[in-house]
Design an enzyme around this catalytic site. Structure first.
Site, short mmCIF file in Angstrom:
data_model
loop_
_atom_site.label_atom_id
_atom_site.label_comp_id
_atom_site.label_asym_id
_atom_site.label_seq_id
_atom_site.Cartn_x
_atom_site.Cartn_y
_atom_site.Cartn_z
N TRP A 113 72.27 65.33 -14.04
CA TRP A 113 73.08 64.16 -14.37
C TRP A 113 74.18 64.52 -15.35
O TRP A 113 75.29 63.97 -15.27
CB TRP A 113 72.18 63.04 -14.89
N LYS B 40 64.81 52.00 -15.34
CA LYS B 40 63.74 52.88 -15.82
C LYS B 40 62.86 52.12 -16.82
O LYS B 40 61.68 51.93 -16.59
CB LYS B 40 64.32 54.12 -16.50
N ASP C 109 74.31 59.16 -22.30
CA ASP C 109 73.66 58.56 -21.14
C ASP C 109 72.17 58.54 -21.44
O ASP C 109 71.51 59.57 -21.45
CB ASP C 109 73.94 59.40 -19.89
#
Length: 362
Positions: free
Chosen positions: A101, A197, A173
């Site tokens: 990511w 999440k 992030d």
């Protein structure tokens, strides 16, 4: 019967948050219709929207210098939107590479402007098994910002000490570990996290942004992509994902009811100790590749002696009522995502299954 959900995302939600949604689904607060049918400009939905912001502010101790935003597009959109807003012509941004990511965020930034890799721990086989040490960071003191990915769902690594980036704005992030423990929000100029999440369902992204950092964002991009647009309109510039925000409200209310983020951290650490304890106890059978100081408390990755045993483990776990344990498609092996909604007892059940699996197959 509900299963034990170890999916990496969209992930499980706390049962009380779902039960509240079930009870209110058809008739929200006596209005005669569902919350998802209400106008985002109406007082019924507005109360939910503002309560979610208030709860998050309270739970994380967000200071007045920062503002909560509800956005769409997920973290992947923010990979592009962050540099669109905060990377002006002639400037450069630093990226700390710790997994897939962070790589994707860096690649998007390069399309917008100048970006550089200020640290990476990638191995020759393209895996990551730890986060960088402070002495490995090669930071530009004039960078527009430093970008970090706090937790890595694929490789199972996590930052446990935030990097010291001096006076450069720190952008993070936190999609896969936001609100797993208390944190000093003031340390960050911009935090973004996909809700699916730890915070709610897919469809909404939560950002916590320093107000002066938002104000300096570029004005030569379309209004819809400016964070300042959403900040000035309390995240109601256009129709937000109202049902997803409603469910986030339910999750945040649950978190407050059980004792706040400090209690979530207590449970998360207990879950991590149980699971890593089982892996270390049977290190000859379960191989956990991540270096100890970088182990994630959210995504625990490991492999068995053969791919065939990996597959058997996943299949038998599913029969025992545990799902979502198959590793990321390019990694193989096993991944147990133990986000906030996964209980300590859920992890005890998995550990008991692991002990029995070793006895039968070790």
């Amino acid at each position: 019967m509900r299963v034990i959900n170890f999916n990496a995302g969209p992930a499980g939600l706390p049962l009380p948050a779902l039960e509240r949604a079930r009870d209110e689904l058809l008739d929200f607060q006596g209005s005669g219709m569902s919350v998802m049918e209400h106008s985002h400009r109406g007082k019924e939905y507005e109360s939910v929207h503002n309560e979610a912001i208030s709860l998050l502010t309270e739970l994380l101790g967000i200071p007045d210098t920062h503002q909560v935003l509800f956005l769409t597009g997920g973290a992947s959109q923010q990979f592009a939107q962050v540099p669109m807003n905060f990377l002006p012509p002639g400037a450069s941004a630093d990226y700390l590479m710790t997994g897939v990511w962070s790589e994707k965020a860096y690649e998007e930034a390069k399309l917008v402007g100048q970006a550089r890799i200020a640290a990476t721990t990638v191995l020759p086989d393209k895996r990551y098994v730890r986060v960088p040490r402070q002495d490995e960071l090669q930071l530009d003191p004039k960078a527009a910002y430093v970008h970090v990915t706090s937790n890595n769902t694929i490789y199972g690594t996590q930052w446990h000490r935030w990097p010291d980036v001096g006076n450069v704005p720190l952008v993070a992030d936190m999609s896969s570990d936001f609100m797993w423990k208390p944190m000093d929000v003031s340390r960050f100029a911009f935090i973004y996290a996909g809700a699916q999440k730890n915070l709610g369902p897919s469809g909404v992204l939560i950002a916590v942004a320093r107000k002066d950092f938002i104000a300096r964002g570029r004005k030569d991009i379309p209004k819809i992509f400016r964070y300042s647009t959403h900040a000035e309109n309390n995240s109601l510039y256009n129709t937000p994902p109202t049902l997803a925000i409603y469910l986030c409200r339910n999750v945040l209310a649950w978190a407050k009811q059980v004792g706040g983020v400090a209690r979530l951290e207590q449970w998360n650490r207990e879950k991590g100790e149980l699971l890593y304890g089982a892996l270390d106890k049977h290190a000859g059978f379960y191989h956990a590749p991540v270096e100890r100081e970088s182990r994630s408390y959210m995504n625990v990755v490991f492999k068995l002696p053969t791919p065939e045993l990996d597959d058997t483990f996943v299949a038998e776990a599913k029969k025992a009522g545990m799902v979502g344990l198959k590793g990321y498609r390019t990694m193989g092996g096993i991944r147990a995502s133990i986000y906030n909604a996964v209980t300590v007892d859920n992890v005890r059940t998995l550990v008991s299954f692991m002990e029995e699996f070793v006895r039968k197959n070790g």
